[in-house]
Structures are given as C-alpha cells and as structure tokens.
Design a protein around this motif. Structure first.
Motif, PDB file in Angstrom:
ATOM      1  N   SER A  73      16.975 -29.278 -87.255  1.00  0.00           N
ATOM      2  CA  SER A  73      15.840 -30.189 -87.095  1.00  0.00           C
ATOM      3  C   SER A  73      16.116 -31.533 -87.769  1.00  0.00           C
ATOM      4  CB  SER A  73      14.558 -29.558 -87.662  1.00  0.00           C
ATOM      5  OG  SER A  73      14.594 -29.521 -89.077  1.00  0.00           O
ATOM      6  N   PHE A  74      17.060 -31.560 -88.673  1.00  0.00           N
ATOM      7  CA  PHE A  74      17.439 -32.789 -89.372  1.00  0.00           C
ATOM      8  C   PHE A  74      18.534 -33.548 -88.607  1.00  0.00           C
ATOM      9  CE2 PHE A  74      19.347 -35.172 -92.980  1.00  0.00           C
ATOM     10  CZ  PHE A  74      18.201 -35.811 -93.429  1.00  0.00           C
ATOM     11  N   GLY A  75      19.056 -32.950 -87.543  1.00  0.00           N
ATOM     12  CA  GLY A  75      20.146 -33.530 -86.765  1.00  0.00           C
ATOM     13  C   GLY A  75      19.937 -34.958 -86.315  1.00  0.00           C
ATOM     14  N   PRO A  76      18.789 -35.278 -85.710  1.00  0.00           N
ATOM     15  CA  PRO A  76      18.574 -36.666 -85.279  1.00  0.00           C
ATOM     16  C   PRO A  76      18.631 -37.672 -86.438  1.00  0.00           C
ATOM     17  CG  PRO A  76      17.003 -35.213 -84.213  1.00  0.00           C
ATOM     18  CD  PRO A  76      17.720 -34.386 -85.250  1.00  0.00           C
ATOM     19  N   VAL A  77      18.181 -37.258 -87.602  1.00  0.00           N
ATOM     20  CA  VAL A  77      18.230 -38.149 -88.771  1.00  0.00           C
ATOM     21  C   VAL A  77      19.689 -38.370 -89.173  1.00  0.00           C
ATOM     22  CG1 VAL A  77      17.534 -38.455 -91.178  1.00  0.00           C
ATOM     23  CG2 VAL A  77      15.956 -37.395 -89.549  1.00  0.00           C
ATOM     24  N   ILE A  78      20.488 -37.307 -89.170  1.00  0.00           N
ATOM     25  CA  ILE A  78      21.904 -37.430 -89.513  1.00  0.00           C
ATOM     26  C   ILE A  78      22.613 -38.341 -88.517  1.00  0.00           C
ATOM     27  CG2 ILE A  78      24.103 -36.184 -89.691  1.00  0.00           C
ATOM     28  CD1 ILE A  78      22.509 -33.810 -90.828  1.00  0.00           C
ATOM     29  N   GLU A  79      22.322 -38.180 -87.233  1.00  0.00           N
ATOM     30  CA  GLU A  79      22.928 -39.041 -86.214  1.00  0.00           C
ATOM     31  C   GLU A  79      22.586 -40.508 -86.461  1.00  0.00           C
ATOM     32  OE1 GLU A  79      21.763 -37.553 -82.383  1.00  0.00           O
ATOM     33  OE2 GLU A  79      22.855 -35.676 -82.680  1.00  0.00           O
ATOM     34  N   GLU A  80      21.344 -40.787 -86.815  1.00  0.00           N
ATOM     35  CA  GLU A  80      20.946 -42.161 -87.111  1.00  0.00           C
ATOM     36  C   GLU A  80      21.636 -42.666 -88.377  1.00  0.00           C
ATOM     37  OE1 GLU A  80      19.235 -44.466 -85.328  1.00  0.00           O
ATOM     38  OE2 GLU A  80      19.313 -42.932 -83.763  1.00  0.00           O
ATOM     39  N   MET A  81      21.825 -41.791 -89.363  1.00  0.00           N
ATOM     40  CA  MET A  81      22.528 -42.180 -90.583  1.00  0.00           C
ATOM     41  C   MET A  81      23.984 -42.525 -90.276  1.00  0.00           C
ATOM     42  SD  MET A  81      20.935 -39.435 -93.288  1.00  0.00           S
ATOM     43  CE  MET A  81      21.796 -40.043 -94.733  1.00  0.00           C
ATOM     44  N   ILE A  82      24.614 -41.762 -89.391  1.00  0.00           N
ATOM     45  CA  ILE A  82      25.996 -42.043 -88.994  1.00  0.00           C
ATOM     46  C   ILE A  82      26.069 -43.403 -88.293  1.00  0.00           C
ATOM     47  CG2 ILE A  82      27.864 -41.324 -87.438  1.00  0.00           C
ATOM     48  CD1 ILE A  82      27.026 -38.383 -88.128  1.00  0.00           C
ATOM     49  N   LYS A  83      25.145 -43.651 -87.364  1.00  0.00           N
ATOM     50  CA  LYS A  83      25.107 -44.949 -86.664  1.00  0.00           C
ATOM     51  C   LYS A  83      24.923 -46.089 -87.661  1.00  0.00           C
ATOM     52  CE  LYS A  83      22.988 -43.293 -82.392  1.00  0.00           C
ATOM     53  NZ  LYS A  83      21.751 -43.332 -81.597  1.00  0.00           N
ATOM     54  N   TRP A  84      23.971 -45.910 -88.577  1.00  0.00           N
ATOM     55  CA  TRP A  84      23.716 -46.951 -89.563  1.00  0.00           C
ATOM     56  C   TRP A  84      24.937 -47.175 -90.439  1.00  0.00           C
ATOM     57  CZ3 TRP A  84      23.697 -47.872 -94.756  1.00  0.00           C
ATOM     58  CH2 TRP A  84      23.052 -49.050 -95.181  1.00  0.00           C
ATOM     59  N   GLY A  85      25.589 -46.098 -90.860  1.00  0.00           N
ATOM     60  CA  GLY A  85      26.779 -46.208 -91.710  1.00  0.00           C
ATOM     61  C   GLY A  85      27.907 -46.960 -91.020  1.00  0.00           C
ATOM     62  N   LYS A  86      28.125 -46.687 -89.741  1.00  0.00           N
ATOM     63  CA  LYS A  86      29.156 -47.412 -88.985  1.00  0.00           C
ATOM     64  C   LYS A  86      28.800 -48.887 -88.878  1.00  0.00           C
ATOM     65  CE  LYS A  86      30.762 -43.562 -86.120  1.00  0.00           C
ATOM     66  NZ  LYS A  86      30.794 -43.019 -84.743  1.00  0.00           N
ATOM     67  N   SER A  87      27.543 -49.164 -88.555  1.00  0.00           N
ATOM     68  CA  SER A  87      27.076 -50.536 -88.436  1.00  0.00           C
ATOM     69  C   SER A  87      27.192 -51.275 -89.766  1.00  0.00           C
ATOM     70  CB  SER A  87      25.626 -50.539 -87.949  1.00  0.00           C
ATOM     71  OG  SER A  87      25.108 -51.834 -87.938  1.00  0.00           O
ATOM     72  N   HIS A  88      26.842 -50.600 -90.835  1.00  0.00           N
ATOM     73  CA  HIS A  88      26.914 -51.194 -92.168  1.00  0.00           C
ATOM     74  C   HIS A  88      28.360 -51.535 -92.528  1.00  0.00           C
ATOM     75  CE1 HIS A  88      26.047 -52.017 -96.342  1.00  0.00           C
ATOM     76  NE2 HIS A  88      26.924 -51.096 -96.703  1.00  0.00           N
ATOM     77  N   ARG A  89      29.262 -50.619 -92.252  1.00  0.00           N
ATOM     78  CA  ARG A  89      30.677 -50.861 -92.550  1.00  0.00           C
ATOM     79  C   ARG A  89      31.174 -52.089 -91.783  1.00  0.00           C
ATOM     80  NH1 ARG A  89      34.715 -48.161 -94.960  1.00  0.00           N
ATOM     81  NH2 ARG A  89      33.386 -46.351 -95.242  1.00  0.00           N
ATOM     82  N   GLU A  90      30.809 -52.185 -90.501  1.00  0.00           N
ATOM     83  CA  GLU A  90      31.194 -53.347 -89.693  1.00  0.00           C
ATOM     84  C   GLU A  90      30.607 -54.632 -90.268  1.00  0.00           C
ATOM     85  OE1 GLU A  90      29.959 -52.477 -85.697  1.00  0.00           O
ATOM     86  OE2 GLU A  90      31.411 -50.828 -85.493  1.00  0.00           O
ATOM     87  N   GLU A  91      29.370 -54.583 -90.697  1.00  0.00           N
ATOM     88  CA  GLU A  91      28.698 -55.756 -91.270  1.00  0.00           C
ATOM     89  C   GLU A  91      29.405 -56.214 -92.543  1.00  0.00           C
ATOM     90  OE1 GLU A  91      25.881 -58.774 -91.382  1.00  0.00           O
ATOM     91  OE2 GLU A  91      26.206 -57.308 -89.773  1.00  0.00           O
ATOM     92  N   ILE A  92      29.755 -55.289 -93.387  1.00  0.00           N
ATOM     93  CA  ILE A  92      30.431 -55.614 -94.639  1.00  0.00           C
ATOM     94  C   ILE A  92      31.815 -56.210 -94.353  1.00  0.00           C
ATOM     95  CG2 ILE A  92      31.415 -54.637 -96.777  1.00  0.00           C
ATOM     96  CD1 ILE A  92      28.319 -54.902 -96.729  1.00  0.00           C
ATOM     97  N   ILE A  93      32.544 -55.608 -93.420  1.00  0.00           N
ATOM     98  CA  ILE A  93      33.874 -56.107 -93.066  1.00  0.00           C
ATOM     99  C   ILE A  93      33.788 -57.528 -92.511  1.00  0.00           C
ATOM    100  CG2 ILE A  93      35.807 -55.788 -91.441  1.00  0.00           C
ATOM    101  CD1 ILE A  93      35.422 -52.738 -91.881  1.00  0.00           C
ATOM    102  N   ARG A  94      32.766 -57.797 -91.708  1.00  0.00           N
ATOM    103  CA  ARG A  94      32.566 -59.150 -91.160  1.00  0.00           C
ATOM    104  C   ARG A  94      32.333 -60.185 -92.268  1.00  0.00           C
ATOM    105  NH1 ARG A  94      29.868 -57.188 -86.317  1.00  0.00           N
ATOM    106  NH2 ARG A  94      28.030 -56.797 -87.553  1.00  0.00           N
ATOM    107  N   LYS A  95      31.671 -59.765 -93.320  1.00  0.00           N
ATOM    108  CA  LYS A  95      31.324 -60.688 -94.413  1.00  0.00           C
ATOM    109  C   LYS A  95      32.495 -60.967 -95.332  1.00  0.00           C
ATOM    110  CE  LYS A  95      26.955 -60.936 -93.327  1.00  0.00           C
ATOM    111  NZ  LYS A  95      26.346 -62.095 -92.781  1.00  0.00           N
ATOM    112  N   VAL A  96      33.490 -60.098 -95.304  1.00  0.00           N
ATOM    113  CA  VAL A  96      34.635 -60.238 -96.233  1.00  0.00           C
ATOM    114  C   VAL A  96      35.661 -61.194 -95.713  1.00  0.00           C
ATOM    115  CG1 VAL A  96      36.546 -59.023 -97.328  1.00  0.00           C
ATOM    116  CG2 VAL A  96      34.312 -57.967 -97.196  1.00  0.00           C
TER     117      VAL A  96
END
Length: 111
Positions: A88-111
C-alpha cells in the motif's frame, strides 16, 4: 476543512519511525524487485551488513511490512515477501524515486 497540525506531525513521525533510516526503503525495494532470500537482499544493497539486514528484517516483520516464511523441505528455506500492507506504500515509494532522480538532476545542473 481545518487541518490538525499536531495529528499530521504525529502521523509523519509514525511513518518515519516505521520506514525511516538508511536501509528500510532499499530493503523493501529489493524484495519488491524479486529478491526474496537473505543473501539476495544483502547482495542487492551496497554497504549493508549482515547484522544490520537481519535487524531491519526483524523490525519490518514486527511492523507487518514483510512476511518471513520458513520451509525446511524447500530448496529456498527462508523467504521474505512484502505484505499487502507494505504494498500500500508502493505509490509513495515510486514518487520518492521520481523525486530523488529529479533532485539529483537538479543538483548536477547547479554544479
């Protein structure tokens, strides 16, 4: 509808207590990706120790996130599976994975 901040904070604390820490979400992810034996789970998570995995699996079983099945007659004697409650927590984990990938890309862009 008025929000109850005290209740929301308690709910967040409960969630972090059960799913927080460095290893629980990677363990859930590993099991949901088909790793059901202890060694399979251990090998799929870089840096986790045998002791830590054992401790986390016991805690997750106590919190009804995973089910441990033992069959001495089977080729795979001990098997770990996620419970419907965990799924039942699966959709939340999927969103966390998406956010984590997006966050990593955002940080890399800023560096």
């Amino acid at each position: 509808m008025e929000r109850n901040q005290k209740e929301e904070v308690q709910a967040l604390q409960d969630t972090l207590h059960v799913l927080g820490g460095k290893w629980k979400l990677p363990i859930i992810n590993s099991i949901c990706n088909g790793n059901h034996r202890f060694r399979e789970i251990e090998r799929s998570i870089p840096g986790i120790t045998t002791r830590m995995l054992s401790r986390e699996l016991k805690d997750m079983e106590m919190n009804m996130l995973i089910k441990r099945t033992e069959d001495r007659d089977a080729a795979i004697q001990v098997k770990y599976e996620s419970t419907p409650y965990c799924k039942s927590f699966g959709p939340v984990i999927e969103e966390m994975i998406k956010w984590g990938k997006s966050h990593r890309e955002e940080i890399i862009r800023k560096v």
